[in-house]
Design a protein around this motif. Structure first.
Motif, mmCIF file in Angstrom:
data_model
loop_
_atom_site.group_PDB
_atom_site.id
_atom_site.type_symbol
_atom_site.label_atom_id
_atom_site.label_comp_id
_atom_site.label_asym_id
_atom_site.label_seq_id
_atom_site.Cartn_x
_atom_site.Cartn_y
_atom_site.Cartn_z
ATOM 1 N N SER A 105 0.840 -1.201 0.000
ATOM 2 C CA SER A 105 0.000 0.000 0.000
ATOM 3 C C SER A 105 0.877 1.254 0.000
ATOM 4 O O SER A 105 2.100 1.178 0.153
ATOM 5 C CB SER A 105 -0.900 0.009 1.233
ATOM 6 O OG SER A 105 -0.110 0.200 2.406
ATOM 7 N N THR A 106 0.245 2.403 -0.136
ATOM 8 C CA THR A 106 0.975 3.674 -0.120
ATOM 9 C C THR A 106 1.757 3.853 1.177
ATOM 10 O O THR A 106 2.921 4.276 1.163
ATOM 11 C CB THR A 106 0.002 4.853 -0.300
ATOM 12 O OG1 THR A 106 -0.692 4.697 -1.547
ATOM 13 C CG2 THR A 106 0.731 6.173 -0.304
ATOM 14 N N VAL A 107 1.140 3.518 2.305
ATOM 15 C CA VAL A 107 1.817 3.652 3.600
ATOM 16 C C VAL A 107 2.982 2.673 3.699
ATOM 17 O O VAL A 107 4.074 3.033 4.180
ATOM 18 C CB VAL A 107 0.820 3.426 4.754
ATOM 19 C CG1 VAL A 107 1.552 3.377 6.092
ATOM 20 C CG2 VAL A 107 -0.232 4.527 4.771
ATOM 21 N N GLU A 108 2.775 1.458 3.246
ATOM 22 C CA GLU A 108 3.840 0.462 3.293
ATOM 23 C C GLU A 108 5.033 0.904 2.435
ATOM 24 O O GLU A 108 6.195 0.757 2.834
ATOM 25 C CB GLU A 108 3.322 -0.890 2.806
ATOM 26 C CG GLU A 108 2.353 -1.549 3.767
ATOM 27 C CD GLU A 108 1.850 -2.885 3.248
ATOM 28 O OE1 GLU A 108 2.117 -3.901 3.890
ATOM 29 O OE2 GLU A 108 1.199 -2.901 2.179
ATOM 30 N N ILE A 109 4.743 1.436 1.258
ATOM 31 C CA ILE A 109 5.815 1.893 0.364
ATOM 32 C C ILE A 109 6.596 3.032 1.010
ATOM 33 O O ILE A 109 7.836 3.078 0.924
ATOM 34 C CB ILE A 109 5.226 2.331 -0.997
ATOM 35 C CG1 ILE A 109 4.683 1.102 -1.741
ATOM 36 C CG2 ILE A 109 6.276 3.041 -1.839
ATOM 37 C CD1 ILE A 109 3.867 1.441 -2.966
ATOM 38 N N LYS A 110 5.908 3.930 1.675
ATOM 39 C CA LYS A 110 6.579 5.038 2.361
ATOM 40 C C LYS A 110 7.544 4.510 3.411
ATOM 41 O O LYS A 110 8.685 4.990 3.538
ATOM 42 C CB LYS A 110 5.533 5.950 3.003
ATOM 43 C CG LYS A 110 6.117 7.151 3.732
ATOM 44 C CD LYS A 110 5.016 8.021 4.329
ATOM 45 C CE LYS A 110 5.613 9.212 5.081
ATOM 46 N NZ LYS A 110 4.545 10.061 5.683
ATOM 47 N N ASN A 111 7.108 3.513 4.179
ATOM 48 C CA ASN A 111 7.966 2.940 5.215
ATOM 49 C C ASN A 111 9.142 2.174 4.612
ATOM 50 O O ASN A 111 10.265 2.246 5.126
ATOM 51 C CB ASN A 111 7.142 2.022 6.118
ATOM 52 C CG ASN A 111 6.175 2.784 7.002
ATOM 53 O OD1 ASN A 111 6.447 3.922 7.396
ATOM 54 N ND2 ASN A 111 5.040 2.185 7.304
ATOM 55 N N LEU A 112 8.896 1.466 3.519
ATOM 56 C CA LEU A 112 9.978 0.752 2.843
ATOM 57 C C LEU A 112 11.019 1.723 2.294
ATOM 58 O O LEU A 112 12.234 1.479 2.401
ATOM 59 C CB LEU A 112 9.420 -0.111 1.707
ATOM 60 C CG LEU A 112 8.709 -1.398 2.107
ATOM 61 C CD1 LEU A 112 7.931 -1.969 0.924
ATOM 62 C CD2 LEU A 112 9.715 -2.424 2.620
ATOM 63 N N ARG A 113 10.554 2.807 1.705
ATOM 64 C CA ARG A 113 11.485 3.813 1.167
ATOM 65 C C ARG A 113 12.411 4.343 2.268
ATOM 66 O O ARG A 113 13.614 4.475 2.074
ATOM 67 C CB ARG A 113 10.710 4.974 0.543
ATOM 68 C CG ARG A 113 10.134 4.692 -0.831
ATOM 69 C CD ARG A 113 9.737 6.001 -1.519
ATOM 70 N NE ARG A 113 9.117 5.755 -2.814
ATOM 71 C CZ ARG A 113 7.834 5.941 -3.077
ATOM 72 N NH1 ARG A 113 7.028 6.392 -2.132
ATOM 73 N NH2 ARG A 113 7.353 5.699 -4.274
ATOM 74 N N ARG A 114 11.822 4.668 3.409
ATOM 75 C CA ARG A 114 12.631 5.235 4.490
ATOM 76 C C ARG A 114 13.602 4.196 5.048
ATOM 77 O O ARG A 114 14.767 4.524 5.326
ATOM 78 C CB ARG A 114 11.717 5.761 5.594
ATOM 79 C CG ARG A 114 12.461 6.406 6.764
ATOM 80 C CD ARG A 114 13.335 7.557 6.321
ATOM 81 N NE ARG A 114 14.072 8.145 7.440
ATOM 82 C CZ ARG A 114 15.279 8.660 7.347
ATOM 83 N NH1 ARG A 114 15.914 8.685 6.174
ATOM 84 N NH2 ARG A 114 15.886 9.163 8.409
ATOM 85 N N ALA A 115 13.147 2.956 5.204
ATOM 86 C CA ALA A 115 14.043 1.895 5.689
ATOM 87 C C ALA A 115 15.219 1.712 4.742
ATOM 88 O O ALA A 115 16.370 1.564 5.178
ATOM 89 C CB ALA A 115 13.275 0.582 5.836
ATOM 90 N N CYS A 116 14.949 1.765 3.450
ATOM 91 C CA CYS A 116 16.009 1.599 2.452
ATOM 92 C C CYS A 116 16.939 2.807 2.412
ATOM 93 O O CYS A 116 18.151 2.664 2.214
ATOM 94 C CB CYS A 116 15.400 1.353 1.071
ATOM 95 S SG CYS A 116 14.625 -0.275 0.891
ATOM 96 N N GLN A 117 16.371 3.986 2.613
ATOM 97 C CA GLN A 117 17.189 5.197 2.637
ATOM 98 C C GLN A 117 18.174 5.161 3.799
ATOM 99 O O GLN A 117 19.360 5.472 3.641
ATOM 100 C CB GLN A 117 16.297 6.439 2.753
ATOM 101 C CG GLN A 117 17.073 7.745 2.789
ATOM 102 C CD GLN A 117 16.172 8.956 3.046
ATOM 103 O OE1 GLN A 117 15.006 8.814 3.408
ATOM 104 N NE2 GLN A 117 16.710 10.143 2.856
#
Length: 349
Positions: free
Chosen positions: A131-143
């Protein structure tokens, strides 16, 4: 939560479903703490917990349409609720239950003549697409993981031990207020030929190979990346192997998109490595899904069925491992898009 649970009811047609693992309950409720089970009936949802965390449960689920049942042991509470509601069957994922709980709940349900349905991967299908929220969290974890990797790369030097680097990664994660998503793999010299090497006291030498496989958890979501660095001079053979692995990864990253068969990724990456003469040196799959767990569905293997879907999150991580010499693995976490992919990790190569 109710929409996700409804999908499970529609697929398996049970009378009730039990979720016992913190990863499952977090995915459904957003509660990151452990110690409770979630029991879903078709018209009601129960949170089952002991007295020890009842206040925490009541605070978290305040004003939600959920029944809170305080009682221990939890397996007995499940049987009592099902009997009271005249439930005939219960669906569980046995992968996430310890042996004792599984035996005890089986015995209690059998005594009440309630049929136990055992299925692995109950939530796998709905967890595939983020979902949009999940993608946001994944992006930050990867960053965060990428930034930590870049810092550590600049600090690499002869004399540091694998464990020195290992704990530096942990320290930098802590400074970012995140925890590791798996035990960091820091492998130097011949140790880099072991894909899942345990960081050791071995010290980095001049002209050494250093493989770093790291990841963190941000708001419950994992990151995963691997970089292989060469300190000082790089031999012709090392350069050749590195170039082959990078070409293998690039072949997938440049062409992957929604609609392609999942098996295509492994066949593409493996084909390049095999053509270069290293067929027996690529000893794992090309990647895996990632989300609330570091390894999720799908597996990027040559025999995996299905296709890439828009907003799947996966890793792409080909490698070549030459025993007693060195290994090279390059791994990035990506998000599948309709016409390509988004690179979520960005650490320098």
């Amino acid at each position: 939560m109710k929409e996700k649970i409804s999908k499970i009811f529609n697929k398996y047609q049970p009378d009730s479903i039990l979720f016992t693992n913190v990863k499952e309950t977090f995915y459904l409720t957003g509660a990151e703490f452990d110690g409770f089970w979630l029991l879903a009936l078709k018209n009601r949802i129960y949170v089952i917990c002991s007295k020890m965390i009842k206040n925490q449960i009541r605070e978290y689920f305040d004003k939600q349409d959920i029944c809170i049942h305080v009682g221990a042991p939890l397996y007995k509470a499940v049987a009592e609720i099902l009997k009271q509601n005249e439930i005939n069957s219960l669906l569980i994922n046995p992968k996430y239950m310890n042996a004792a709980d599984f035996i005890l709940i089986s015995e209690n349900l059998s005594h009440e003549k309630i049929y136990l349905i055992k299925k692995l991967g109950i939530l796998n299908d709905i967890r595939l697409v983020k979902s949009t929220v999940e993608i946001k969290n994944l992006r930050r974890a990867c960053q965060i993981a990428s930034e930590v990797c870049n810092i550590v790369k600049e600090e690499l030097k002869p004399g540091l031990s694998e464990l020195d680097i290992h704990y530096r990664v942990i320290e930098l994660f802590a400074k970012n207020r995140v925890t590791k998503s798996f035990t960091p793999i820091i492998a130097s010299g011949p140790n880099s030929a072991n894909p899942h090497h345990m960081s050791s006291i071995r010290k980095i030498a001049e002209n050494d190979t250093v493989m770093m496989d790291i990841g963190c958890i941000y708001n419950g979501y994992c990151s995963d990346l691997t970089r292989t660095y060469f300190l000082g001079k790089i031999s012709n053979n090392q350069q050749r192997v590195r170039d082959i692995v990078k070409s293998s990864q690039n072949a997938v990253l440049k062409e992957v998109k929604a609609g392609l068969p999942l098996s295509w990724a492994d066949k593409t990456a493996r084909g390049i490595i095999e053509a270069a003469g290293y067929k027996d040196k690529f000893i794992h799959t090309t990647g895996h899904g990632i989300g609330i767990e570091i390894h999720e569905m799908p597996s990027l293997a040559s025999d995996t069925e299905g296709v890439f879907l828009t907003h799947m999150a996966v890793t792409v991580e080909p490698g070549i491992y030459i025993e007693r010499e060195f290994g090279v693995r390059i791994e990035d976490t990506i998000l599948i898009e309709e016409n390509g992919c988004e690179m979520l990790t960005s650490a320098v190569y």
